[in-house]
Design an enzyme around this catalytic site. Structure first.
Site, PDB file in Angstrom:
ATOM      1  N   CYS A   1     -52.272 -28.698   7.584  1.00 31.09           N
ATOM      2  CA  CYS A   1     -50.649 -29.389   7.253  1.00 31.09           C
ATOM      3  C   CYS A   1     -50.076 -30.195   8.477  1.00 31.09           C
ATOM      4  O   CYS A   1     -49.612 -31.614   8.557  1.00 31.09           O
ATOM      5  CB  CYS A   1     -49.485 -29.191   6.052  1.00 31.09           C
ATOM      6  SG  CYS A   1     -48.351 -27.838   7.063  1.00 31.09           S
TER       7      CYS A   1
ATOM      8  N   CYS B   1     -48.702 -19.270   6.535  1.00 31.47           N
ATOM      9  CA  CYS B   1     -47.328 -19.881   6.077  1.00 31.47           C
ATOM     10  C   CYS B   1     -46.406 -19.828   4.166  1.00 31.47           C
ATOM     11  O   CYS B   1     -45.793 -19.297   3.998  1.00 31.47           O
ATOM     12  CB  CYS B   1     -47.690 -21.145   5.715  1.00 31.47           C
ATOM     13  SG  CYS B   1     -46.613 -22.587   4.851  1.00 31.47           S
TER      14      CYS B   1
ATOM     15  N   GLY C   1     -46.127 -25.207  -7.399  1.00 29.09           N
ATOM     16  CA  GLY C   1     -47.726 -26.415  -6.978  1.00 29.09           C
ATOM     17  C   GLY C   1     -48.786 -25.386  -6.923  1.00 29.09           C
ATOM     18  O   GLY C   1     -49.597 -26.221  -7.061  1.00 29.09           O
TER      19      GLY C   1
END
Length: 199
Positions: A176, A84, A108
């Protein structure tokens, strides 16, 4: 409380972020759509302007989810987070950065970039260098990591101080796109084919 992301970047010491706007016909319609998708945290944080949401669900499905399932069916251990970052999250954002004539993107991730090289975060428990390991030197030079010098507890402290609503949100540690038991997800998406044990 609406938060100015430019101010957040200044707090972290990175203020060379290119800001851009996009005219949105119906801001509330976009917000409702994002909340429906589960992005309420994002809505609670950002200012209405300037911001832009770039949707890449088709690319994500092709490059990450489909590959994950195909690898699993082929007997290969899937590695969706690395894939990803390489093919979707950072590749997509870097392409958009160039399209809008921006200078950098900021993420982040807990890691450190110096002179085009990737180094471990000071927070060894949250270090994410492995997930960025396939990013090229050229790409690394265009990425800013505001969290490189602080640990997760400090991040939460800053988040509380500036009013982020997800300051105490539980850490995400799972894949996720799987929102059910792993075994259930696999059995739902991959047909089981009996075979002989040969070794």
């Amino acid at each position: 409380m609406k938060i100015n992301f430019k101010k957040i970047m200044e707090i972290y010491g990175n203020n060379s972020i290119y800001s851009f706007k996009e005219n949105i016909d119906d801001v509330q319609e976009n917000i409702n759509y994002l909340i429906k998708l589960g992005f309420k945290d994002v809505y609670d944080i950002v200012e209405l302007y300037p911001y832009m949401f770039l949707m890449c669900e088709d690319i994500f499905k092709e490059k990450v989810i489909d590959k994950f399932l195909n690898d699993y069916k082929s007997g290969i251990t899937p590695n969706p987070c690395v894939i990803c970052n390489k093919n979707v999250k950072l590749r997509f954002l870097l392409d958009e950065m160039y399209r809008f004539n921006a200078d950098y993107i900021a993420t982040g991730h807990y890691a450190k970039i110096k002179d085009g090289r990737l180094y471990k975060s000071i927070d060894k428990n949250k270090d994410q260098t492995y997930f960025l390991s396939q990013i090229t030197k050229e790409e690394l030079n265009k990425i800013l990591l505001p969290l490189e010098g602080i640990d997760k507890e400090e991040v939460r402290k800053i988040a509380k101080e500036i009013g982020l609503t997800n300051a105490d949100k539980k850490d995400s540690t799972d894949v996720c796109f799987i929102n059910k038991k792993f075994s259930e997800y696999i059995s739902t998406n991959i047909k089981s084919t009996p075979g002989n044990i040969i070794n």
